[in-house]
Design a protein around this motif. Structure first.
Motif, PDB file in Angstrom:
ATOM      1  N   SER A 256       0.831  -1.209   0.000  1.00 28.21           N
ATOM      2  CA  SER A 256       0.000   0.000   0.000  1.00 28.21           C
ATOM      3  C   SER A 256       0.864   1.256   0.000  1.00 28.21           C
ATOM      4  CB  SER A 256      -0.934   0.004   1.215  1.00 28.21           C
ATOM      5  OG  SER A 256      -0.209   0.176   2.421  1.00 28.21           O
ATOM      6  N   LEU A 257       2.010   1.214   0.672  1.00 29.59           N
ATOM      7  CA  LEU A 257       2.930   2.360   0.653  1.00 29.59           C
ATOM      8  C   LEU A 257       3.472   2.589  -0.757  1.00 29.59           C
ATOM      9  CD1 LEU A 257       4.924   1.715   3.942  1.00 29.59           C
ATOM     10  CD2 LEU A 257       3.313   3.578   3.535  1.00 29.59           C
ATOM     11  N   ASP A 258       3.771   1.506  -1.458  1.00 30.53           N
ATOM     12  CA  ASP A 258       4.297   1.645  -2.807  1.00 30.53           C
ATOM     13  C   ASP A 258       3.245   2.208  -3.758  1.00 30.53           C
ATOM     14  OD1 ASP A 258       6.824   0.960  -4.262  1.00 30.53           O
ATOM     15  OD2 ASP A 258       5.353   0.007  -5.571  1.00 30.53           O
ATOM     16  N   SER A 259       2.004   1.726  -3.645  1.00 32.06           N
ATOM     17  CA  SER A 259       0.938   2.263  -4.493  1.00 32.06           C
ATOM     18  C   SER A 259       0.694   3.737  -4.186  1.00 32.06           C
ATOM     19  CB  SER A 259      -0.351   1.459  -4.292  1.00 32.06           C
ATOM     20  OG  SER A 259      -0.190   0.134  -4.732  1.00 32.06           O
ATOM     21  N   THR A 260       0.758   4.105  -2.902  1.00 33.94           N
ATOM     22  CA  THR A 260       0.587   5.516  -2.525  1.00 33.94           C
ATOM     23  C   THR A 260       1.671   6.374  -3.163  1.00 33.94           C
ATOM     24  OG1 THR A 260      -0.386   4.858  -0.414  1.00 33.94           O
ATOM     25  CG2 THR A 260       0.441   7.117  -0.580  1.00 33.94           C
ATOM     26  N   THR A 261       2.903   5.879  -3.152  1.00 36.57           N
ATOM     27  CA  THR A 261       4.004   6.607  -3.797  1.00 36.57           C
ATOM     28  C   THR A 261       3.735   6.802  -5.280  1.00 36.57           C
ATOM     29  OG1 THR A 261       5.585   5.707  -2.200  1.00 36.57           O
ATOM     30  CG2 THR A 261       6.482   6.580  -4.237  1.00 36.57           C
ATOM     31  N   ALA A 276       0.701  16.158  -4.150  1.00 36.35           N
ATOM     32  CA  ALA A 276       1.597  15.005  -4.201  1.00 36.35           C
ATOM     33  C   ALA A 276       2.547  15.010  -3.011  1.00 36.35           C
ATOM     34  CB  ALA A 276       2.385  15.010  -5.512  1.00 36.35           C
ATOM     35  N   TYR A 277       3.080  16.211  -2.652  1.00 39.91           N
ATOM     36  CA  TYR A 277       4.021  16.321  -1.540  1.00 39.91           C
ATOM     37  C   TYR A 277       3.353  15.927  -0.224  1.00 39.91           C
ATOM     38  CZ  TYR A 277       7.337  18.552   1.693  1.00 39.91           C
ATOM     39  OH  TYR A 277       8.226  18.812   2.697  1.00 39.91           O
ATOM     40  N   ALA A 278       2.142  16.393  -0.005  1.00 37.61           N
ATOM     41  CA  ALA A 278       1.411  16.058   1.224  1.00 37.61           C
ATOM     42  C   ALA A 278       1.164  14.548   1.317  1.00 37.61           C
ATOM     43  CB  ALA A 278       0.086  16.818   1.276  1.00 37.61           C
ATOM     44  N   ARG A 279       0.845  13.927   0.179  1.00 34.04           N
ATOM     45  CA  ARG A 279       0.588  12.484   0.172  1.00 34.04           C
ATOM     46  C   ARG A 279       1.874  11.719   0.533  1.00 34.04           C
ATOM     47  NH1 ARG A 279      -3.567   9.734  -2.030  1.00 34.04           N
ATOM     48  NH2 ARG A 279      -4.208  11.531  -3.285  1.00 34.04           N
ATOM     49  N   MET A 280       3.019  12.193  -0.016  1.00 32.04           N
ATOM     50  CA  MET A 280       4.279  11.513   0.274  1.00 32.04           C
ATOM     51  C   MET A 280       4.688  11.688   1.725  1.00 32.04           C
ATOM     52  SD  MET A 280       5.416   9.556  -1.979  1.00 32.04           S
ATOM     53  CE  MET A 280       6.874   9.209  -1.022  1.00 32.04           C
ATOM     54  N   ARG A 281       4.440  12.859   2.308  1.00 26.74           N
ATOM     55  CA  ARG A 281       4.777  13.076   3.719  1.00 26.74           C
ATOM     56  C   ARG A 281       4.046  12.051   4.594  1.00 26.74           C
ATOM     57  NH1 ARG A 281       6.896  18.064   5.319  1.00 26.74           N
ATOM     58  NH2 ARG A 281       7.096  17.024   7.342  1.00 26.74           N
ATOM     59  N   ASP A 282       2.760  11.857   4.267  1.00 28.99           N
ATOM     60  CA  ASP A 282       1.957  10.895   5.035  1.00 28.99           C
ATOM     61  C   ASP A 282       2.470   9.468   4.830  1.00 28.99           C
ATOM     62  OD1 ASP A 282      -0.559  10.092   6.548  1.00 28.99           O
ATOM     63  OD2 ASP A 282      -0.856   9.040   4.647  1.00 28.99           O
ATOM     64  N   ALA A 283       2.834   9.115   3.591  1.00 28.91           N
ATOM     65  CA  ALA A 283       3.313   7.761   3.303  1.00 28.91           C
ATOM     66  C   ALA A 283       4.643   7.482   4.004  1.00 28.91           C
ATOM     67  CB  ALA A 283       3.473   7.569   1.791  1.00 28.91           C
ATOM     68  N   GLN A 301      13.736   9.496  -1.005  1.00 25.83           N
ATOM     69  CA  GLN A 301      14.288  10.158  -2.192  1.00 25.83           C
ATOM     70  C   GLN A 301      13.182  10.794  -3.028  1.00 25.83           C
ATOM     71  OE1 GLN A 301      16.366   6.760  -3.734  1.00 25.83           O
ATOM     72  NE2 GLN A 301      18.287   7.293  -2.694  1.00 25.83           N
ATOM     73  N   VAL A 302      12.032  10.101  -3.129  1.00 28.88           N
ATOM     74  CA  VAL A 302      10.889  10.690  -3.846  1.00 28.88           C
ATOM     75  C   VAL A 302      10.387  11.930  -3.101  1.00 28.88           C
ATOM     76  CG1 VAL A 302       8.500  10.311  -4.579  1.00 28.88           C
ATOM     77  CG2 VAL A 302      10.198   8.499  -4.882  1.00 28.88           C
ATOM     78  N   GLU A 303      10.239  11.833  -1.783  1.00 27.34           N
ATOM     79  CA  GLU A 303       9.771  12.977  -0.996  1.00 27.34           C
ATOM     80  C   GLU A 303      10.725  14.148  -1.117  1.00 27.34           C
ATOM     81  OE1 GLU A 303       7.899  12.894   3.195  1.00 27.34           O
ATOM     82  OE2 GLU A 303       9.988  13.473   3.514  1.00 27.34           O
ATOM     83  N   SER A 304      12.034  13.880  -1.172  1.00 23.19           N
ATOM     84  CA  SER A 304      13.021  14.952  -1.299  1.00 23.19           C
ATOM     85  C   SER A 304      12.817  15.731  -2.592  1.00 23.19           C
ATOM     86  CB  SER A 304      14.437  14.363  -1.250  1.00 23.19           C
ATOM     87  OG  SER A 304      15.399  15.369  -1.433  1.00 23.19           O
ATOM     88  N   ARG A 305      12.593  15.007  -3.692  1.00 20.74           N
ATOM     89  CA  ARG A 305      12.373  15.686  -4.980  1.00 20.74           C
ATOM     90  C   ARG A 305      11.096  16.524  -4.933  1.00 20.74           C
ATOM     91  NH1 ARG A 305      13.833  10.539  -6.971  1.00 20.74           N
ATOM     92  NH2 ARG A 305      11.686  10.083  -7.573  1.00 20.74           N
TER      93      ARG A 305
END
Length: 592
Positions: A256-261, A276-283, A301-305
């Motif tokens: 589920s974390l991978d699908s969220t990403t 997208a940034y808010a979703r990644m912070r939560d994931a 690394q995705v959240e950093s970008r």
């Protein structure tokens, strides 16, 4: 991300034909309803008690373990692996032992624990040579999945293709779906987007034919990643959202974390950067809470970008630092040596099995030869007694002698081939130098031979090419192989015949010097270090300089009392040379 991980359940391989359908449904349930499956298995185990047949207990525990990994249930995983190991010890069942090892390896790799791949290598070695084609297919798939999860596509793809061929021979559509899905994951790691997408589509077709409709949806998230790279974000988002819905319902945290990403990446591709940034912070927060460090590195690394895209530069830097820290914790030079040794042991075992097959074939040829010789003798006696049909019998005897000659030639060829394979197990195929197996044989023979009273101690040099991973990453593996051969050629000329040189794995070499003493060993090590640093590299090799670090340890018979402790002393000295800035020679403090 649905990796098709560890879904080729052992129970389908051992099931009776009458219950094959239920076994396939049970295998799918490990993914789609892991919590329910764990509860059902526990109930069956408790109800059956000591009356449960070992094969059935092994199947249930494998199903429980795969469901535990998919649902991130560490307690259920520990229970399954402990009971599998206990079952293996009591019944002497290598398949149960391998199942426990594969489960532990899958958990360790997913959580960023460096020993995970070594666990998978040891598990695969336990069932190497099994006669049951179902067990062979299962083991190859688990091994393929371990390399895929550990981001080693070059080693994963051949194993995945072998597993696919095995499952095809068995008519197992579910297993073919697993193998094609992992093939797609490995191809995606190599950035072969179109090939990976094609593999995922084939995987979905196999699952559909197996009636595993929910897995068709879950593999859609892997296909979504390729759609993102092909510039199709809306299609990608639809596939990932459908997959996420099923993963959340099944309680599969990692997937589920991978699908969220993937959904967040699709939103970013559509210009919805803050969403997208808010979703990644939560994931990322959920991944930290679950302790899934192996997956967390890529998510950071995705959240950093994404943080950089919305102007949150402080968070972008913090994410990169955390990802780097986790990555450094996950892999150590000592662990790489262990993995290289286990990989060599697995490859050597495969060759030994091939040699054993050839020796068995030679025994059959010997029997055929003796039978032919006996038959020829009987024919000659019959010719002497009857003295009839002399021409016919003479021709028959000649034909039999010809067959005997051909069998003799074939037997000699088989023996030469077996000898060649035996020699190959002691040679590194890239450099032609002695390999780890040859080094261990030579060192063991040396240590078993009594040392003369006044003779100097034996000395071991452990050599590592500095920044070799960076060399491979910057100029490519082909050029990296040239660097290995350059160093090999230099060592052959710089080290005299009194010492034994071997490549023991990756960029690591050893020099074994009997009765040399620490001082002479240090002089040789320093000469090798300066000699390598002064090498004039070929003009077409895009590398300005080549350096090495060397750890030196003498065998004192006390703190270094066997090969393992001697190697450990040299490895610690090498680590000190690396930590001290590289391009250095350091003597071990554990000996001398």
């Amino acid at each position: 991300m649905f990796r098709g991980a560890w879904l080729g359940l052992l129970l389908t391989l051992m099931a009776m034909p009458a219950v094959a359908a239920s076994m396939n449904a049970f295998r799918e349930r490990a993914v789609t309803d892991p919590h329910g499956l764990i509860a059902a298995v526990r109930q069956q185990l408790d109800h059956a008690g000591a009356n449960l047949p070992p094969a059935r207990e092994r199947e249930l525990l494998w199903g429980m373990g795969t469901a535990a990994i998919n649902s991130n249930d560490d307690a259920a995983l520990a229970e399954a692996t402990l009971r599998l190991n206990s079952l293996a010890a009591v019944t002497h069942d290598p398949v149960a032992a391998a199942a426990a090892g594969f489960l532990q390896a899958r958990h360790d790799i997913a959580n960023g624990i460096s020993a995970g791949l070594g666990e998978a290598l040891q598990a695969a070695n336990k069932v190497l040579g099994q006669a049951d084609p179902g067990i062979v297919a299962w083991a190859r798939y688990q091994f393929c999945d371990a390399y895929t999860l550990d981001d080693k596509p070059d080693k994963a793809i051949p194993l995945c293709q072998q597993a696919l061929a095995d499952y095809r021979a068995l008519g197992d559509e579910f297993g073919m779906g697993d193998a094609e899905n992992d093939t797609g994951l490995a191809l995606a790691t190599q950035d072969k987007v179109d090939d990976a997408a094609a593999a995922y589509k084939r995987s979905r077709q196999h699952y559909a034919r197996a009636g595993a409709d929910q897995l068709v949806v879950l593999v859609g998230d892997n296909l979504a990643k390729m759609y993102l790279k092909q510039g199709r974000p809306r299609e990608a988002m639809a596939l990932s959202q459908a997959s996420l819905k099923q993963e959340l319902a099944a309680g599969r945290v990692s997937d589920s974390l991978d699908s969220t990403t993937d959904i967040a990446l699709a939103e970013a591709a559509l210009g919805l950067h803050r969403q997208a940034y808010a979703r990644m912070r939560d994931a990322v927060a959920r991944a930290r809470k679950a302790g899934i460090n192996g997956q967390l590195i890529g998510m950071l690394q995705v959240e950093s970008r994404m943080a950089e895209q919305v102007g949150d530069l402080r968070q972008a830097l913090a994410d990169e630092r955390e990802a780097s820290r986790l990555n450094n914790q996950a892999e150590t030079p000592a662990q790489r040596v262990v993995e290289a040794e286990l990989e060599q042991r697995y490859a050597t075992r495969e060759k030994e099995l091939r040699i054993s097959e050839l020796e068995h074939a030679n025994e059959l040829k010997d029997l055929q030869l003796k039978a032919a010789e006996a038959d020829a003798a009987r024919r000659r006696e019959q010719q002497q007694r009857q003295r009839l049909a002399s021409v016919t019998i003479a021709l028959l005897a000649a034909a039999l002698l010809l067959i005997v000659g051909l069998l003799v030639l074939l037997l000699r060829a088989q023996r030469r081939h077996a000898a060649e394979l035996q020699a190959q197990t002691l040679r590194d195929p890239l450099t032609g130098m002695a390999n780890r197996r040859a080094f261990q044989q030579r060192a063991t023979e040396l240590l078993h031979h009594p040392r003369e009273e006044h003779a100097a101690p034996h000395v071991l040099l452990l050599i590592d090419i500095d920044h070799f991973k960076s060399i491979n990453d910057s100029i490519g593996h082909l050029q990296g192989d040239r660097v290995l051969r350059l160093l090999t050629d230099y060592l052959r000329t710089a080290v005299d015949d009194s010492c034994f040189v071997a490549r023991i794995g990756g960029e690591e070499f050893t020099v074994l010097c009997p009765r040399a003493g620490l001082a002479a060993g240090m002089r040789l090590a320093e000469a090798l270090r300066t000699g390598v640093a002064a090498l004039v590299l070929p003009k077409d090799l895009p590398l300005t300089k080549l350096t090495i670090s060397i750890g030196v340890a003498q065998f004192d018979g006390a703190r270094c009392h066997d090969l393992s402790s001697w190697m450990r002393a040299a490895d610690l000295a090498l680590y000190a040379a690396k930590s001290g800035g590289r391009d250095q020679v350091v003597a071990s403090k554990l000996a001398g």
